[in-house]
Design an enzyme around this catalytic site. Structure first.
Site, PDB file in Angstrom:
ATOM      1  N   LYS A   1       0.866  -1.188   0.000  1.00  0.00           N
ATOM      2  CA  LYS A   1       0.000   0.000   0.000  1.00  0.00           C
ATOM      3  C   LYS A   1       0.901   1.235   0.000  1.00  0.00           C
ATOM      4  CE  LYS A   1      -4.518   0.604   0.185  1.00  0.00           C
ATOM      5  NZ  LYS A   1      -5.535  -0.295  -0.390  1.00  0.00           N
TER       6      LYS A   1
ATOM      7  N   GLY B   1     -23.069   3.968   2.200  1.00  0.00           N
ATOM      8  CA  GLY B   1     -22.066   4.470   1.270  1.00  0.00           C
ATOM      9  C   GLY B   1     -22.496   4.137  -0.146  1.00  0.00           C
TER      10      GLY B   1
ATOM     11  N   GLY C   1     -21.169   5.189  -3.048  1.00  0.00           N
ATOM     12  CA  GLY C   1     -20.120   5.581  -3.989  1.00  0.00           C
ATOM     13  C   GLY C   1     -19.967   4.523  -5.067  1.00  0.00           C
TER      14      GLY C   1
ATOM     15  N   VAL D   1     -18.663   1.521  -5.269  1.00  0.00           N
ATOM     16  CA  VAL D   1     -19.043   0.142  -4.958  1.00  0.00           C
ATOM     17  C   VAL D   1     -20.516   0.067  -4.558  1.00  0.00           C
ATOM     18  CG1 VAL D   1     -18.604  -1.854  -3.476  1.00  0.00           C
ATOM     19  CG2 VAL D   1     -16.694  -0.397  -4.188  1.00  0.00           C
TER      20      VAL D   1
HETATM   21  P1  NAD Z   1     -16.213   5.894  -2.771  1.00  0.00           P
HETATM   22  O1  NAD Z   1     -15.346   6.960  -2.229  1.00  0.00           O
HETATM   23  O2  NAD Z   1     -16.564   5.891  -4.218  1.00  0.00           O
HETATM   24  O3  NAD Z   1     -17.591   5.843  -1.966  1.00  0.00           O
HETATM   25  C1  NAD Z   1     -17.670   5.954  -0.584  1.00  0.00           C
HETATM   26  C2  NAD Z   1     -18.999   6.650  -0.296  1.00  0.00           C
HETATM   27  O4  NAD Z   1     -19.201   6.671   1.124  1.00  0.00           O
HETATM   28  C3  NAD Z   1     -19.027   8.099  -0.772  1.00  0.00           C
HETATM   29  O5  NAD Z   1     -20.137   8.304  -1.639  1.00  0.00           O
HETATM   30  C4  NAD Z   1     -19.155   8.888   0.515  1.00  0.00           C
HETATM   31  O6  NAD Z   1     -19.929  10.085   0.362  1.00  0.00           O
HETATM   32  C5  NAD Z   1     -19.850   7.879   1.403  1.00  0.00           C
HETATM   33  N1  NAD Z   1     -19.810   8.206   2.827  1.00  0.00           N
HETATM   34  C6  NAD Z   1     -18.908   8.965   3.496  1.00  0.00           C
HETATM   35  N2  NAD Z   1     -19.269   9.075   4.793  1.00  0.00           N
HETATM   36  C7  NAD Z   1     -20.415   8.363   4.931  1.00  0.00           C
HETATM   37  C8  NAD Z   1     -21.280   8.090   6.013  1.00  0.00           C
HETATM   38  N3  NAD Z   1     -21.065   8.591   7.239  1.00  0.00           N
HETATM   39  N4  NAD Z   1     -22.367   7.315   5.809  1.00  0.00           N
HETATM   40  C9  NAD Z   1     -22.638   6.801   4.591  1.00  0.00           C
HETATM   41  N5  NAD Z   1     -21.848   7.043   3.510  1.00  0.00           N
HETATM   42  C10 NAD Z   1     -20.750   7.792   3.682  1.00  0.00           C
HETATM   43  O7  NAD Z   1     -15.505   4.520  -2.339  1.00  0.00           O
HETATM   44  P2  NAD Z   1     -15.732   3.092  -3.005  1.00  0.00           P
HETATM   45  O8  NAD Z   1     -14.727   2.871  -4.061  1.00  0.00           O
HETATM   46  O9  NAD Z   1     -17.173   2.922  -3.300  1.00  0.00           O
HETATM   47  O10 NAD Z   1     -15.314   2.145  -1.783  1.00  0.00           O
HETATM   48  C11 NAD Z   1     -16.202   1.946  -0.709  1.00  0.00           C
HETATM   49  C12 NAD Z   1     -15.479   1.218   0.410  1.00  0.00           C
HETATM   50  O11 NAD Z   1     -14.975  -0.038  -0.081  1.00  0.00           O
HETATM   51  C13 NAD Z   1     -14.264   1.969   0.963  1.00  0.00           C
HETATM   52  O12 NAD Z   1     -14.174   1.694   2.340  1.00  0.00           O
HETATM   53  C14 NAD Z   1     -13.102   1.324   0.244  1.00  0.00           C
HETATM   54  O13 NAD Z   1     -11.919   1.410   1.001  1.00  0.00           O
HETATM   55  C15 NAD Z   1     -13.571  -0.108   0.130  1.00  0.00           C
HETATM   56  N6  NAD Z   1     -12.976  -0.804  -0.998  1.00  0.00           N
HETATM   57  C16 NAD Z   1     -13.083  -0.279  -2.239  1.00  0.00           C
HETATM   58  C17 NAD Z   1     -12.498  -0.939  -3.294  1.00  0.00           C
HETATM   59  C18 NAD Z   1     -12.576  -0.389  -4.690  1.00  0.00           C
HETATM   60  O14 NAD Z   1     -11.976  -0.970  -5.569  1.00  0.00           O
HETATM   61  N7  NAD Z   1     -13.300   0.675  -4.947  1.00  0.00           N
HETATM   62  C19 NAD Z   1     -11.818  -2.150  -3.099  1.00  0.00           C
HETATM   63  C20 NAD Z   1     -11.774  -2.683  -1.810  1.00  0.00           C
HETATM   64  C21 NAD Z   1     -12.355  -1.997  -0.769  1.00  0.00           C
END
Ligand code: NAD
Length: 357
Positions: free
Chosen positions: A99, A192, A194, A196
C-alpha cells in the site's frame, strides 16, 4: 522514526525516486519493506509498505488523505498492506500485499506528489504494482502511469469489480442464512453509495431487493434515488432493520456497541477493516448475525488487477469474472469452518496466515 539506508534509486528515465528505507520499522511491523517518500519542493511525505512478496508481486492502492501524524500514516499503511496480502492469499492469487499513503494537506503539490509515487514504483521494478484507493482516481493514476508500467491497467473498473465480489459474497451469506441465493424479496441497507455501493445497489434493486441507502453526498443520493433506492440519514444506519447491511463507506463501523444493537441478520460489504478493535465479531456471532469478512468480499478489484497485470491471455474478462464469482464459495467455506469462539473473521485470518507461511 529512524531512517536508514538512504537510497534515492533511479528509474528507467534516470529520475531519482526520493525514497529512504525504514528497515527497523519494517521489521517491527512484519513487513518486507517500508519506504518513506519525501519531496520537499512538493511538500510531499508519503509511505510505501510492502508487506509480502512471498506469493508474487505485491499489489495495493495509493491512498491520499490527511493524517494526524506520520506515525498514524505508518500505522494505516501497514494495516492496509497486511490486509492486501491476506486478501490476495484468500483469493488464491499469485500476489502479495502492499500500500502507499500520501499525507494530504492544503499545500501539497498533488501532481508532483503522484509524479514522485510513479518514480518510486518504477524504482521498485515490478515488486509493487499500485492502483486506485481513497483520494486516488483516474487522473492521478494517469500521472503515475506516465512514469511506470506497474499500475492497475486503465481499462479496469475497480468499483464495479469490487461490487461484483460483494454480491458474490452476499450469495454465500444468503445460502448460509436460508439456502436461497436469490437477491429478490429481501431488505438491504447499503451504507455508502459511492463506486461500490451504487453498483451493488443497482443489481439488488434490479433483482427485486428492497434497498435502503445512506450517504452524505447529494450527488450520491440523487443517483441512488434515480435507481429506486430509499435514502435514509447516515446516522440512522445502525438502527435500521434489514436482512443484510452492506458497509461500503469506511472501516471500523462494527464496534462492540453497534454489534450488540444492530438489527440485521448479516453484514457483507466492501469497506476495509470493518471490525473495530474489541469483541464485535464474537458479539455478532452470539446474536446469530453472519459477518462475511471484508478481507474476502472486497477482493474483486485486486482479483481484476492481478489477473490483468500478470495474465494478459485470451478471455481475460471471463476469467476475471469467474475468479471474482468464486468469492461466494470462499465465503461459504469460511462460514462452514466458523463455530463457537471462531467467528468468520478469525477463520479468514487463520486461513490467510496458513497461506502466507
Ligand atoms: P467511494 O469513495 O466511491 O464511496 C464511498 C462513499 O461513502 C461516498 O459516496 C461517501 O460520500 C460515502 N460516505 C462517506 N461518509 C459516509 C457516512 N457517514 N455514511 C454513509 N456514507 C458515507 O468509495 P468506493 O470505491 O465505493 O469504496 C467503498 C469502500 O470499499 C471503501 O471503504 C473502500 O476502502 C472499500 N474498498 C473499495 C475498493 C474499490 O476498488 N473501490 C476495493 C476494496 C475496498
Amino acid at each position: 522514526m529512524g531512517e536508514r539506508g538512504e537510497r534515492g534509486e533511479s528509474d528507467e528515465r534516470g529520475e531519482r525516486a526520493d525514497l529512504s528505507s525504514l528497515a527497523d520499522l519494517a521489521h517491527t511491523h512484519g513487513c518486507e519493506r517500508i519506504l518513506k517518500l519525501q519531496v520537499p519542493a512538493a511538500k510531499l511525505v508519503g509511505f510505501v509498505a510492502i508487506h509480502s512478496t512471498r506469493r508474487g508481486p505485491a499489489f495495493g492502492g495509493i491512498r491520499r488523505r490527511s493524517f494526524e501524524s506520520e506515525a498514524a500514516a505508518v500505522s494505516e499503511v501497514v494495516e492496509l498492506a497486511t490486509a492486501m496480502s491476506q486478501k490476495c492469499a484468500l483469493a488464491g492469487l499469485p500476489a502479495g500485499g502492499a500500500k502507499t499513503v500520501i499525507l494530504d494537506h492544503p499545500h501539497l503539490n498533488v501532481d508532483a506528489a503522484y509524479d514522485a509515487v510513479g518514480r518510486a514504483v518504477a524504482a521498485l521494478d515490478g515488486a509493487y504494482v499500485c492502483g486506485p484507493d481513497v483520494g486516488t482516481g483516474t487522473s492521478q493514476l494517469e500521472r503515475v502511469r506516465a512514469r511506470t508500467c506497474w499500475v492497475n491497467p486503465s481499462g479496469n473498473d475497480a468499483g464495479a469489480s469490487t461490487a461484483r465480489g460483494v454480491l458474490a459474497g452476499l450469495r454465500g451469506v444468503l445460502s448460509r442464512l436460508d439456502g436461497q441465493t436469490s437477491f429478490g424479496g429481501r431488505d438491504y441497507l447499503v451504507q455508502g453509495l459511492g463506486a461500490v455501493g451504487i453498483a451493488a445497489a443497482q443489481v439488488l434493486v434490479r433483482d427485486g431487493g428492497r434497498v435502503v441507502g445512506a450517504d452524505p453526498s447529494p450527488g450520491a443520493i440523487a443517483r441512488a434515488q434515480a435507481l429506486g433506492v430509499k435514502v435514509i440519514a447516515p446516522e440512522t444506519v445502525v438502527h435500521t432493520t434489514c436482512d443484510v447491511w452492506l458497509p461500503c463507506a469506511f472501516g471500523h463501523v462494527l464496534g462492540e456497541a453497534v454489534a450488540r444493537e444492530v438489527p440485521c441478520r448479516a453484514v457483507c460489504g466492501s469497506a476495509n477493516n470493518q471490525l473495530a478493535p474489541g469483541r464485535a465479531a464474537q458479539i455478532l456471532q452470539s446474536r446469530g448475525i453472519l459477518h462475511a469478512p471484508d478481507v474476502v468480499v472486497s477482493a474483486g478489484a485486486v482479483i481484476e488487477g492481478v489477473l490483468t497485470v500478470l495474465d494478459k491471455g485470451p478471455d481475460i474478462r471471463a476469467r476475471v469474472e469467474a475468479a471474482i464469482d468464486r468469492i461466494e464459495f470462499t465465503v461459504g467455506e469460511i462460514m462452514s469452518r466458523s463455530g463457537p469462539g471462531q467467528p468468520p473473521s478469525r477463520v479468514a485470518r487463520d486461513m490467510a496466515r496458513d497461506l502466507l507461511h
